[in-house]
Design a protein around this motif. Sequence first.
Motif, PDB file in Angstrom:
ATOM      1  N   GLU A 209      -0.984  22.536  -9.749  1.00 27.77           N
ATOM      2  CA  GLU A 209      -1.768  21.313  -9.711  1.00 27.77           C
ATOM      3  C   GLU A 209      -1.361  20.477  -8.508  1.00 27.77           C
ATOM      4  O   GLU A 209      -0.190  20.462  -8.114  1.00 27.77           O
ATOM      5  CB  GLU A 209      -1.549  20.489 -10.993  1.00 27.77           C
ATOM      6  N   ALA A 210      -2.345  19.802  -7.937  1.00 25.43           N
ATOM      7  CA  ALA A 210      -2.099  18.912  -6.798  1.00 25.43           C
ATOM      8  C   ALA A 210      -2.692  17.544  -7.110  1.00 25.43           C
ATOM      9  O   ALA A 210      -3.906  17.412  -7.308  1.00 25.43           O
ATOM     10  CB  ALA A 210      -2.726  19.493  -5.531  1.00 25.43           C
ATOM     11  N   PHE A 211      -1.826  16.527  -7.161  1.00 29.84           N
ATOM     12  CA  PHE A 211      -2.241  15.153  -7.438  1.00 29.84           C
ATOM     13  C   PHE A 211      -2.150  14.320  -6.166  1.00 29.84           C
ATOM     14  O   PHE A 211      -1.299  14.564  -5.303  1.00 29.84           O
ATOM     15  CB  PHE A 211      -1.329  14.507  -8.486  1.00 29.84           C
ATOM     16  N   SER A 212      -3.007  13.336  -6.061  1.00 26.93           N
ATOM     17  CA  SER A 212      -2.905  12.344  -4.995  1.00 26.93           C
ATOM     18  C   SER A 212      -3.164  10.969  -5.598  1.00 26.93           C
ATOM     19  O   SER A 212      -3.976  10.827  -6.518  1.00 26.93           O
ATOM     20  CB  SER A 212      -3.894  12.631  -3.868  1.00 26.93           C
ATOM     21  N   THR A 213      -2.454   9.976  -5.071  1.00 27.27           N
ATOM     22  CA  THR A 213      -2.565   8.620  -5.600  1.00 27.27           C
ATOM     23  C   THR A 213      -2.592   7.621  -4.464  1.00 27.27           C
ATOM     24  O   THR A 213      -1.789   7.707  -3.526  1.00 27.27           O
ATOM     25  CB  THR A 213      -1.377   8.294  -6.525  1.00 27.27           C
ATOM     26  N   ARG A 214      -3.529   6.689  -4.564  1.00 26.89           N
ATOM     27  CA  ARG A 214      -3.588   5.557  -3.631  1.00 26.89           C
ATOM     28  C   ARG A 214      -3.340   4.278  -4.413  1.00 26.89           C
ATOM     29  O   ARG A 214      -4.005   4.021  -5.411  1.00 26.89           O
ATOM     30  CB  ARG A 214      -4.943   5.508  -2.917  1.00 26.89           C
ATOM     31  N   THR A 215      -2.375   3.497  -3.924  1.00 24.93           N
ATOM     32  CA  THR A 215      -1.999   2.258  -4.597  1.00 24.93           C
ATOM     33  C   THR A 215      -2.197   1.086  -3.649  1.00 24.93           C
ATOM     34  O   THR A 215      -1.729   1.120  -2.501  1.00 24.93           O
ATOM     35  CB  THR A 215      -0.520   2.307  -5.033  1.00 24.93           C
ATOM     36  N   PHE A 216      -2.873   0.064  -4.133  1.00 30.08           N
ATOM     37  CA  PHE A 216      -3.010  -1.170  -3.359  1.00 30.08           C
ATOM     38  C   PHE A 216      -2.770  -2.348  -4.294  1.00 30.08           C
ATOM     39  O   PHE A 216      -3.391  -2.454  -5.354  1.00 30.08           O
ATOM     40  CB  PHE A 216      -4.395  -1.299  -2.730  1.00 30.08           C
ATOM     41  N   VAL A 217      -1.838  -3.223  -3.891  1.00 27.10           N
ATOM     42  CA  VAL A 217      -1.501  -4.400  -4.691  1.00 27.10           C
ATOM     43  C   VAL A 217      -1.454  -5.609  -3.766  1.00 27.10           C
ATOM     44  O   VAL A 217      -0.845  -5.564  -2.687  1.00 27.10           O
ATOM     45  CB  VAL A 217      -0.140  -4.227  -5.400  1.00 27.10           C
ATOM     46  N   PHE A 218      -2.099  -6.679  -4.202  1.00 29.24           N
ATOM     47  CA  PHE A 218      -2.040  -7.964  -3.497  1.00 29.24           C
ATOM     48  C   PHE A 218      -1.422  -8.986  -4.438  1.00 29.24           C
ATOM     49  O   PHE A 218      -1.714  -8.998  -5.639  1.00 29.24           O
ATOM     50  CB  PHE A 218      -3.435  -8.425  -3.083  1.00 29.24           C
ATOM     51  N   HIS A 219      -0.559  -9.852  -3.901  1.00 22.21           N
ATOM     52  CA  HIS A 219       0.006 -10.904  -4.738  1.00 22.21           C
ATOM     53  C   HIS A 219      -0.020 -12.238  -4.007  1.00 22.21           C
ATOM     54  O   HIS A 219       0.053 -12.298  -2.770  1.00 22.21           O
ATOM     55  CB  HIS A 219       1.441 -10.567  -5.182  1.00 22.21           C
ATOM     56  N   LEU A 220      -0.114 -13.301  -4.792  1.00 24.36           N
ATOM     57  CA  LEU A 220      -0.095 -14.667  -4.276  1.00 24.36           C
ATOM     58  C   LEU A 220       0.616 -15.533  -5.296  1.00 24.36           C
ATOM     59  O   LEU A 220       0.296 -15.488  -6.491  1.00 24.36           O
ATOM     60  CB  LEU A 220      -1.519 -15.189  -4.042  1.00 24.36           C
ATOM     61  N   GLN A 221       1.602 -16.316  -4.829  1.00 24.38           N
ATOM     62  CA  GLN A 221       2.334 -17.165  -5.752  1.00 24.38           C
ATOM     63  C   GLN A 221       2.853 -18.399  -5.025  1.00 24.38           C
ATOM     64  O   GLN A 221       2.993 -18.420  -3.799  1.00 24.38           O
ATOM     65  CB  GLN A 221       3.501 -16.408  -6.386  1.00 24.38           C
TER      66      GLN A 221
ATOM     67  N   TYR B  50       0.850  -1.186   0.000  1.00 29.89           N
ATOM     68  CA  TYR B  50       0.000   0.000   0.000  1.00 29.89           C
ATOM     69  C   TYR B  50       0.881   1.230   0.000  1.00 29.89           C
ATOM     70  O   TYR B  50       1.874   1.311   0.744  1.00 29.89           O
ATOM     71  CB  TYR B  50      -0.924   0.046   1.217  1.00 29.89           C
ATOM     72  N   GLU B  51       0.523   2.197  -0.821  1.00 25.31           N
ATOM     73  CA  GLU B  51       1.254   3.466  -0.852  1.00 25.31           C
ATOM     74  C   GLU B  51       0.276   4.612  -1.047  1.00 25.31           C
ATOM     75  O   GLU B  51      -0.662   4.511  -1.843  1.00 25.31           O
ATOM     76  CB  GLU B  51       2.293   3.483  -1.976  1.00 25.31           C
ATOM     77  N   TYR B  52       0.513   5.688  -0.314  1.00 21.83           N
ATOM     78  CA  TYR B  52      -0.230   6.931  -0.528  1.00 21.83           C
ATOM     79  C   TYR B  52       0.783   8.005  -0.899  1.00 21.83           C
ATOM     80  O   TYR B  52       1.812   8.174  -0.223  1.00 21.83           O
ATOM     81  CB  TYR B  52      -0.992   7.355   0.719  1.00 21.83           C
TER      82      TYR B  52
END
Length: 790
Positions: free
Chosen positions: A458-470, A417-419
Motif C-alpha cells: 500500500e502507498a499512502f500520501s497525506t497533505r496537511t495544511f494548518v493556519f492559526h491566529l491568536q 504545511y506538510e507533505y
Amino acid sequence: MTSRRILALSTMLGGLAIAPQLHAATPTPAQATAPRPNAPAPSHRAAGTTGAGKAAAAGTPAPANEAISVFGHGSTRQMTSVTRTMMQQSVPGTSPLKVLSQLPGVLYQSADPFGAYEYSSQLFMRGFNQSQLGFTLDDIPLGDQQFNNYNGLSVTRSIISDDVGGVDVSQGAGAIDVASTSNLGGAIQIRSIDPSHVRGGTVAQTFGSNSTMRTYARFESGDLNPTGTRFYVAYARLNGNLWKGGGYDHSDQVNAKLVQPLARGSSLKLFFDWSSIQQFDYQDMTKNWLNTVGPNLANYYPNYTAAYNAALGTYPAELQKTNDPFDAAYYAGTANRTDYLGGLTLDENLSETLNWKTTLYGHANNGYSTWTTPYMPSPNGAPLSQRIQTPNVARGGLQSAVTWKIARHAVNAGVWYEYGNFNEGRYFSEAPLLGQGTLGNPTTGFPADKVFATAWQEAFSTRTFVFHLQDTYKVTDNLTINAGFKSMIVNSGNSVPTQDGTINGTRLAQGHLEASNAFLPQVSANWRFLPHNELFFDVSHNMRSFPLDGYGTNVSATPWTASQASFQATRNTLKPETDWVYEGGYRYTSPLISALASLYRVNFSNRLQLITSQAGINPVTAVQNVGGVTTNGAEASVTLRPVRGLSIYNSFSYAHSTYDQNVMTATGLQPTRGKLVPNYPQFMYKGNISYAIGNFDAHVDGTYLSRRELTYTNDLRVPGYFLMNFGMRYHFGQVGPFRGLTASFNVYNLTNKTYIATTNELGNNFVNTDFNYFLMGAPRQFFGTVSADF
C-alpha cells in the motif's frame, strides 16, 4: 516529494533544530550550556501561556533540588515542565516519555525498564492515548507516536535522551500553534539542549542487568568566533538482552546541533538526528497464559527446533497447560528501523516588537518488522514462514509564524504545511526445513531472496495544511487572556498496487478521506489574584485527522485497516474524532511550596475504536464510530521544599471516562453505555522524595495505579499495582584531566513487583474472551553509570 528527495533535504539540512520559545532570542542557561556534574543545577523557566505567548507569562525559576516537576506559573492552561536536572534522576537512555509518568494524569507503560521497546511503549494522558496527543521536538512535529508511525518519529529515535533540555507538558489541551493534527488531548513539547559556549565534552558508560551496556559521548566545539557560532556532536550506543527469553535491544544514534547567533538576539539553528534500532519482541500475554505458565513466558528464539516442532503441534510441557499452546510462543518477532531527521530554524527579531520564526524540516525512515508465523507454511514444506512488514516514511514540511507585540497584545499568526508519503508492504519469506539450517537472527537484513509471497503493498500520501491566529492580551498586570483558533485540512488517500486475495481473503480498502474544520477555537485565561496565587481556565475545540496504517495491522483505529467493502460502506458517514475540553484550576508558587489543583471535563465525539475479535494473530478487525465519551477528572500536585536540599513531591489524579451509549455490532448490541474506557486507571498516585547534600544526591519515587479494564463492557480487568524506583549520584568534582566525574546507581522496580504493564497492544474486545492481550513489566533491574566531563 519522493522519499529520496526528502532524504536528501534532511541530509543537506544537517539536522533540524527548533528554536526555544518564540520570543526568547537568547537561550536560557539550561539550553545554552550543559551543566557540569559538580556545578549547581541551572534555573529553568516555567512553561508560559502558549507557544506564541510564553513571553507574556512571568517565569519562576525552579529550585536546584526540585524533585520532579515545575508547575506552569503564569500559564493560562495546566502546564507542567520536566527539567533536564529532573531527567538525570533516571538511567541514561531512559525515554523522556517514561520520565513523564511521574506527572499527574499521565500514564506511561513499557515492557522494558528504559521505555525503549517501541512496540510496548504506551502513553495515556487524561484518558487519551498517545495517538490522540500532540508531540513536537523543538517545534518539529513527531506525529502521533504509534508503533507504525506514518506521520512522525518516536521520541526515543528522534533525540538522544542525554541531549534533552526539558519537556513541557500541557495535560488538557495543547497550544493553538503546536504542530499536530492528533492532539485531541494535551501536547508534549520536547526541547533539545543548545551547544555550550565552552569547548569540551562528556563521556558516559552505563552497565546493568541483562548484560546492558550503554555508551554516550558528546563533543562541544565551544564558541568558534566572536559571534558565538558553536555546535555539538553526540553519539549513543545501547546493547542489552531481553529480561526474559532470547533476543536483545540494540540501537545506535547520532545527534548534532549548530547554533549561529544573529543580530538583535536572533538565531539560526540546525539539528540532525540519525538512529538505527534492532529490537526483539516480548511475547504478548493473556490471563490464561499468565496463570498457567507465569510471567516469564517467552518466545523460542534462538531454539529453532522448538519453534518448528510447535508449528507441527508438539509443544514444550509448560505450554501444554495453556488453552492455546499454538499461539503462546513463536520463534521470534523483531523490529528494525533506520531514521534521518533534520531541521533548520530561523528565529528572527525584525524589531523589538516583531518576531518572525520559520522552521524547515525533513524526515526519512526505512525498516522492517518480522514475525515467524506457523499460520503460513513455506513452499519447501516447512510448517512455518517469516512474515515481514515494511513501513517506510518520507515527509517534509514548513512552519512559519509572525508575532507582533502592540500595547498589551501579542498577536501571533502562522501556517504549517506538510507533505508525507507512507508506504507499507507485507511479505512472506521461506523458512528452512529442520536439519537444513535455521532462521537465525531476523534483524540481520531483509531476506529478499527468500520471499515467496506478497500479501499486499500500500502507498499512502497525506497533505496537511494548518493556519492559526491568536492574541495574548495582558488586560492588567495580573490578568492575561489568550484567544484564537486554528483551521485544519488533512487529505489522505492510498493506492494498493499489489494484493493477493488468496492470502487476505478480501479486497483491501482503497480511497481518500479528508478531515477538515475551518474553526477550532480556544480561549484561556490566567488571573493572579494574590501574590503567589493564581487561577486559570481553558476551553478548546479539537479535531484529529484520520490515522493511517496497512490492512489488518492492529496498530491504530484507521479506516484503511478494513476491507474495501467496509471502507466504502462507511467513508461517506465516517467523521474525524473531535472533542471539547474544559479545564480550570488553582496554582500556588513560592520558594517553599509549588501546588496545583485542577478540574476538567472532556466531551469526546465520533470516537473511532479498533474492534477486534478472534485471536490477535489472525483477527477480524474493524474500525467503528462508537459515539461519544464523557470524561470528568481532577488532579492535584504539590512540591514541598522544607529545608535546603530536600524536595518532596506528591500528585493525585482521578478520571471517570465512560461511553455515552451502547454499540451495535455484527453480533448484537454491546452494553457499553456507562462503562469505563479500557486501559486507563481511574486513580493514580505519584510521589518522589529527593535529597541533596554536598556532592551527593538521592531520590526514591513511587507510583500507584488502580485497576484497568481490558474490555469495553468491563467484564475483564488487570489489577492495580504500586511500583518504586531508587537512584543516587555522587559528583567527585575535578579528577585528573576531567573537569567533573560522576557515578550514579539506579534500581528500577525496587520491590521486584510482578505487574502487567502495557495493555491493548492488539486492540480491546467487547467481552471477555481468550484473546485479551497485554505485556508484563520488567522485574527489578540494577544500573550503574560513570560519566566524565572534559
